[in-house]
Design an enzyme around this catalytic site. Structure first.
Site, mmCIF file in Angstrom:
data_model
loop_
_atom_site.group_PDB
_atom_site.id
_atom_site.type_symbol
_atom_site.label_atom_id
_atom_site.label_comp_id
_atom_site.label_asym_id
_atom_site.label_seq_id
_atom_site.Cartn_x
_atom_site.Cartn_y
_atom_site.Cartn_z
ATOM 1 N N GLU A 139 0.844 -1.216 0.000
ATOM 2 C CA GLU A 139 0.000 0.000 0.000
ATOM 3 C C GLU A 139 0.875 1.260 0.000
ATOM 4 O O GLU A 139 0.584 2.244 0.682
ATOM 5 C CB GLU A 139 -1.014 -0.052 1.131
ATOM 6 C CG GLU A 139 -1.909 -1.274 0.939
ATOM 7 C CD GLU A 139 -3.250 -1.202 1.600
ATOM 8 O OE1 GLU A 139 -3.764 -0.104 1.808
ATOM 9 O OE2 GLU A 139 -3.798 -2.285 1.888
HETATM 10 N N1 CAA Z 1 -5.804 11.829 -3.743
HETATM 11 C C1 CAA Z 1 -6.363 12.327 -4.885
HETATM 12 N N2 CAA Z 1 -5.637 12.650 -5.985
HETATM 13 C C2 CAA Z 1 -4.319 12.459 -5.931
HETATM 14 C C3 CAA Z 1 -3.661 11.933 -4.785
HETATM 15 C C4 CAA Z 1 -4.471 11.621 -3.655
HETATM 16 N N3 CAA Z 1 -3.949 11.128 -2.545
HETATM 17 N N4 CAA Z 1 -2.352 11.828 -5.021
HETATM 18 C C5 CAA Z 1 -2.150 12.280 -6.274
HETATM 19 N N5 CAA Z 1 -3.344 12.657 -6.819
HETATM 20 C C6 CAA Z 1 -3.571 13.239 -8.141
HETATM 21 C C7 CAA Z 1 -2.679 14.460 -8.343
HETATM 22 O O1 CAA Z 1 -3.289 15.632 -7.824
HETATM 23 C C8 CAA Z 1 -2.533 14.526 -9.838
HETATM 24 O O2 CAA Z 1 -3.678 15.129 -10.389
HETATM 25 P P1 CAA Z 1 -3.569 16.124 -11.699
HETATM 26 O O3 CAA Z 1 -3.087 15.224 -12.813
HETATM 27 O O4 CAA Z 1 -4.951 16.620 -11.897
HETATM 28 O O5 CAA Z 1 -2.568 17.171 -11.346
HETATM 29 C C9 CAA Z 1 -2.537 13.045 -10.245
HETATM 30 O O6 CAA Z 1 -3.159 12.325 -9.147
HETATM 31 C C10 CAA Z 1 -1.151 12.493 -10.469
HETATM 32 O O7 CAA Z 1 -0.398 12.760 -9.306
HETATM 33 P P2 CAA Z 1 1.182 12.591 -9.238
HETATM 34 O O8 CAA Z 1 1.786 13.310 -10.403
HETATM 35 O O9 CAA Z 1 1.646 12.940 -7.869
HETATM 36 O O10 CAA Z 1 1.331 11.010 -9.514
HETATM 37 P P3 CAA Z 1 2.618 10.104 -9.675
HETATM 38 O O11 CAA Z 1 2.436 9.272 -10.882
HETATM 39 O O12 CAA Z 1 3.847 10.926 -9.546
HETATM 40 O O13 CAA Z 1 2.484 9.087 -8.437
HETATM 41 C C11 CAA Z 1 2.737 8.334 -6.174
HETATM 42 C C12 CAA Z 1 2.448 9.506 -7.120
HETATM 43 C C13 CAA Z 1 2.523 8.896 -4.771
HETATM 44 C C14 CAA Z 1 4.142 7.811 -6.331
HETATM 45 C C15 CAA Z 1 1.700 7.196 -6.456
HETATM 46 O O14 CAA Z 1 1.945 6.573 -7.708
HETATM 47 C C16 CAA Z 1 1.687 6.138 -5.387
HETATM 48 O O15 CAA Z 1 1.054 6.304 -4.349
HETATM 49 N N6 CAA Z 1 2.386 4.976 -5.619
HETATM 50 C C17 CAA Z 1 2.313 3.840 -4.736
HETATM 51 C C18 CAA Z 1 1.225 2.914 -5.197
HETATM 52 C C19 CAA Z 1 0.718 2.021 -4.093
HETATM 53 O O16 CAA Z 1 0.529 2.456 -2.960
HETATM 54 N N7 CAA Z 1 0.422 0.776 -4.450
HETATM 55 C C20 CAA Z 1 -0.096 -0.149 -3.527
HETATM 56 C C21 CAA Z 1 -1.110 -1.031 -4.225
HETATM 57 S S1 CAA Z 1 -2.211 -1.912 -3.181
HETATM 58 C C22 CAA Z 1 -1.324 -3.126 -2.420
HETATM 59 O O17 CAA Z 1 -0.329 -2.860 -1.846
HETATM 60 C C23 CAA Z 1 -1.774 -4.528 -2.523
HETATM 61 C C24 CAA Z 1 -2.581 -5.092 -1.419
HETATM 62 O O18 CAA Z 1 -3.415 -5.910 -1.729
HETATM 63 C C25 CAA Z 1 -2.366 -4.792 0.019
#
Ligand code: CAA
Length: 380
Positions: free
Chosen positions: A364
């Site tokens: 996550e």
């Molecule tokens: N809430 C709403 N919108 C959001 C947001 C949030 N928390 N975070 C980013 N956004 C929006 C941004 O405002 C942006 O919007 P605009 O295009 O309109 O400007 C858009 O999303 C893109 O944002 P970023 O440019 O910041 O995105 P990024 O590609 O650079 O990624 C990141 C940011 C934080 C690295 C994200 O990719 C991330 O959280 N990665 C980790 C993924 C993750 O947690 N995966 C876990 C999967 S589930 C799991 O683990 C399995 C399970 O079964 C337990």
């Protein structure tokens, strides 16, 4: 600020604690050894009203608050972190995807009620082999065909994958737009072409069921698309903000579970003619660990309260996820060390808890991703 639990929160905490200690504790070592998930016990948690806690009754939830849910995940995870993550994924990640979506309330009820009852499992299909931390790099596609969408691709590391009756599958409706062309679809178990791939053999949370999910020409009704094309990435991010609170609760529970075992051991184990805790080095170690747990807990309860009261919770959730899961890893590692040779053996539980703790720093959003989120807000 009021640091007292309400009567309802305390009652839910007590219910979850009793259930974990009487029902989950007895078979936890065996389930870890055999990688078996206690489906029947999970359903009992549903009967106790624990699974749907933070959702309104109109969609099949219990109408309690988010802190109550956090308290329940924490109590369950003190004993069995595998059940803790299954619970959190069904509730926060699958449930959050639906609840945060644009689906009308009757559709939300249709997709949520069976999972929130605890009689069915939900799963979250975002991660792919080449889209982990870079969640926007998904390549699974959904192509419109009349009143249906046809999904093709593969998801991996799906917690609850083999058990899930409902999966929120994130797929590109406009692949040329990459993350800005993402949407989300509810895919039901048994839909032709939707199958479980490799079931993972893991270091920890061994009883949780985690697998690949394969999509080969999977047809779903267009109404199962729960956000407009392009809104899928934001839905996933918002949902993960809630999921991180769930993982923080899991990590906190693991830390507290190991702390309690270490405390009892230091009180009862005698070496050099006195109980171990009479060595100041060990007593001070416990003081440090308790302070670490308490600080992490305050951050977590704040994040849950922010979410409940409608304040922005993305950053508090990232901080809580980081602090609680770092505490989980640190406390369990120290607990194994303090129990010495016994700590390394299966029967004392702390070695399992140490293995379980590791994944909480990874899934996550790795803890490096949490620092990315927090530092991004500092310098925005
Ligand atoms: N809430 C709403 N919108 C959001 C947001 C949030 N928390 N975070 C980013 N956004 C929006 C941004 O405002 C942006 O919007 P605009 O295009 O309109 O400007 C858009 O999303 C893109 O944002 P970023 O440019 O910041 O995105 P990024 O590609 O650079 O990624 C990141 C940011 C934080 C690295 C994200 O990719 C991330 O959280 N990665 C980790 C993924 C993750 O947690 N995966 C876990 C999967 S589930 C799991 O683990 C399995 C399970 O079964 C337990």
């Amino acid at each position: 600020m009021n640091f007292e639990l309400t009567e309802q929160q305390a009652a839910i905490q007590e219910t979850a604690r009793n259930f974990a200690q009487t029902e989950l504790q007895p078979g936890v070592l065996e389930r870890d050894a055999n990688s078996e998930f206690p489906v029947d016990l999970y359903k009992k948690m549903g009967d106790l009203g624990l699974i749907g806690l933070p959702y309104p009754k109109e969609v099949g939830g219990q109408g309690a608050d988010y802190l109550s849910y956090v308290l329940a995940v924490e109590e369950v995870s003190k004993v069995d972190a595998s059940v803790g993550i299954s619970y959190s994924v069904s509730t926060s990640l699958y449930g959050g995807s639906i609840m945060n979506s644009d689906a009308p309330v009757e559709k939300k009820n249709e997709f949520l009620a069976p999972v929130l009852s605890g009689q069915h499992f939900g799963s979250f299909g975002l991660t792919e082999p080449n889209a982990g931390s870079d969640a926007g790099g998904c390549v699974t596609v959904a192509e419109r065909d009349g009143d249906e969408y046809i999904l093709n691709g593969m998801k991996c590391f799906n917690t609850n994958g083999p058990l899930a009756d409902y999966t929120a599958v994130y797929a590109l409706t406009e692949p040329e737009k990459k993350a800005k062309g993402l949407s989300c679809f509810v895919v039901k178990k048994g839909t032709p072409g939707f199958s479980v791939g490799k079931v993972e053999d893991k270091m920890g949370i061994r009883s949780a069921q985690v697998s690949e999910m394969i999509l080969e020409n999977v047809r779903v009704p267009a109404e199962n698309m729960i956000v407009p094309s392009g809104d899928g990435f934001k839905l996933a991010m918002k949902t993960l903000d809630g999921g991180r609170i769930g993982v923080a609760a899991q990590g906190l529970g693991i830390a507290e579970g190991a702390f309690e075992i270490a405390k009892e051991y230091l009180k009862t184990r005698e070496q050099f003619g006195k109980p171990l805790y009479r060595n100041q080095y060990l007593a001070f170690k416990m003081a440090e660990l308790e302070m670490e747990i308490d600080a992490a807990k305050l951050m977590l309860y704040k994040a849950a309260t922010d979410k409940q009261e409608g304040r922005s919770y993305s950053i508090p959730a990232a901080k809580a996820k980081y602090l609680c899961t770092e505490a989980a890893m640190h406390v369990t590692t120290e607990a194994v060390q303090m129990l010495g040779g016994n700590g390394y053996m299966k029967g004392y539980h702390v070695e399992r808890m140490m293995r379980d703790a590791k994944i909480t720093q990874i899934y996550e959003g790795t803890n490096e991703i949490q620092k990315l989120v927090v530092s991004g807000a500092i310098f925005r």
